[in-house]
Design an enzyme around this catalytic site. Structure first.
Site, PDB file in Angstrom:
ATOM      1  N   ARG A  75       0.893  -1.292   0.068  1.00 50.58           N
ATOM      2  CA  ARG A  75      -0.039   0.078   0.095  1.00 50.58           C
ATOM      3  C   ARG A  75       0.805   1.137  -0.019  1.00 50.58           C
ATOM      4  NH1 ARG A  75      -5.014   1.800   2.840  1.00 50.58           N
ATOM      5  NH2 ARG A  75      -5.521   3.871   2.192  1.00 50.58           N
ATOM      6  N   ARG A 100      -5.459   1.538  -4.358  1.00 49.56           N
ATOM      7  CA  ARG A 100      -4.482   0.961  -3.182  1.00 49.56           C
ATOM      8  C   ARG A 100      -4.686  -0.752  -3.371  1.00 49.56           C
ATOM      9  NH1 ARG A 100      -8.776   3.227   0.547  1.00 49.56           N
ATOM     10  NH2 ARG A 100      -8.075   4.860  -0.352  1.00 49.56           N
ATOM     11  N   ASP A 118      -6.757  -2.071   1.619  1.00 53.37           N
ATOM     12  CA  ASP A 118      -7.166  -1.020   2.486  1.00 53.37           C
ATOM     13  C   ASP A 118      -7.864  -1.991   3.734  1.00 53.37           C
ATOM     14  OD1 ASP A 118      -7.994   1.241   3.937  1.00 53.37           O
ATOM     15  OD2 ASP A 118     -10.078   1.080   2.965  1.00 53.37           O
ATOM     16  N   ASP A 167      -9.877  -1.526   7.317  1.00 57.12           N
ATOM     17  CA  ASP A 167     -10.618  -0.264   8.300  1.00 57.12           C
ATOM     18  C   ASP A 167     -11.142  -1.214   9.390  1.00 57.12           C
ATOM     19  OD1 ASP A 167      -9.671   1.641   6.616  1.00 57.12           O
ATOM     20  OD2 ASP A 167     -11.756   1.899   5.454  1.00 57.12           O
TER      21      ASP A 167
END
Ligand code: X6L
Ligand code: MG
Ligand code: MG
Length: 173
Positions: free
Chosen positions: A84, A93, A96, A98
């Protein structure tokens, strides 16, 4: 493994599926994080910055002994091992990760906000999250109702069902 967390995965560079599977192996290969459940995988239109390739998105449920900051650090480390780069804001990207929810906790520090502050506005997060049926009582009822009355699946198409079968047709709302 006393804590339950929900983590959103997204990828739109390289082999998106391999990136997500590699992330799940790295995240849960360490004995201190256990994979409990995973949503279907969805192919989604990019939001925020639209001039980029389609994403794959999914949500996983894990149990862990790690505190939320340790879990966040593990996520950030895995993002960097998957290459990344943070160049364009909201841009493409390889991966990711989260942290969406950690138990029923509300955390607001400079490093971390949980529940993820923008998750209710993002169909690519909410469709897979609701598929896993988490307890959403940490949000006030008004916000959930407001979200549900919008078109929740716009720009979000099933790509690989939870049971494993590939699909090419979008599912209806
Ligand atoms: C107005 C302004 C409306 C900003 C929306 C939404 C910005 C989402 C950023 C926004 C706004 C984001 C993914 C993505 C990103 C992903 C898909 C973001 C951060 N990540 N699109 N865009 N999947 N489909 O994982 O979520 S960038
Ligand atoms: Mg994100
Ligand atoms: Mg992120």
């Amino acid at each position: 493994m006393e804590n339950t967390a929900f983590i959103a995965l997204g990828s739109n560079m390289g082999n998106r599926y391999d990136n997500m599977m590699s992330a799940i192996s790295q995240l849960t290969g360490n004995k201190d994080i256990q994979l409990e459940n995973g949503s279907s995988i969805y192919e989604t239109d990019p939001v925020g910055y639209e001039d980029q390739d389609l994403f794959l998105n999914m949500v996983i449920k894990v149990t862990t002994d790690l505190n939320p900051y340790q879990l966040l650090d593990r996520c950030l480390l895995i993002e960097s091992t998957l290459g990344r780069k943070r160049e364009i804001r909201w841009g493409p990207r390889t991966l990711d990760l989260d942290l969406l929810l950690y138990n029923q906790e509300n955390i607001e520090t400079e490093k971390l906000i949980v529940p993820h502050p923008r998750m209710l506005e993002r169909a690519f997060v909410m469709v897979p999250l609701l598929e896993l049926n988490p307890d959403l009582r940490m949000f006030d009822e008004e916000r959930i109702t407001a979200w549900l009355t919008r078109l929740p699946k716009e720009g979000v198409r099933i790509w690989k069902r939870k049971n494993g079968e590939d699909v090419s047709e979008p599912i209806g709302n």
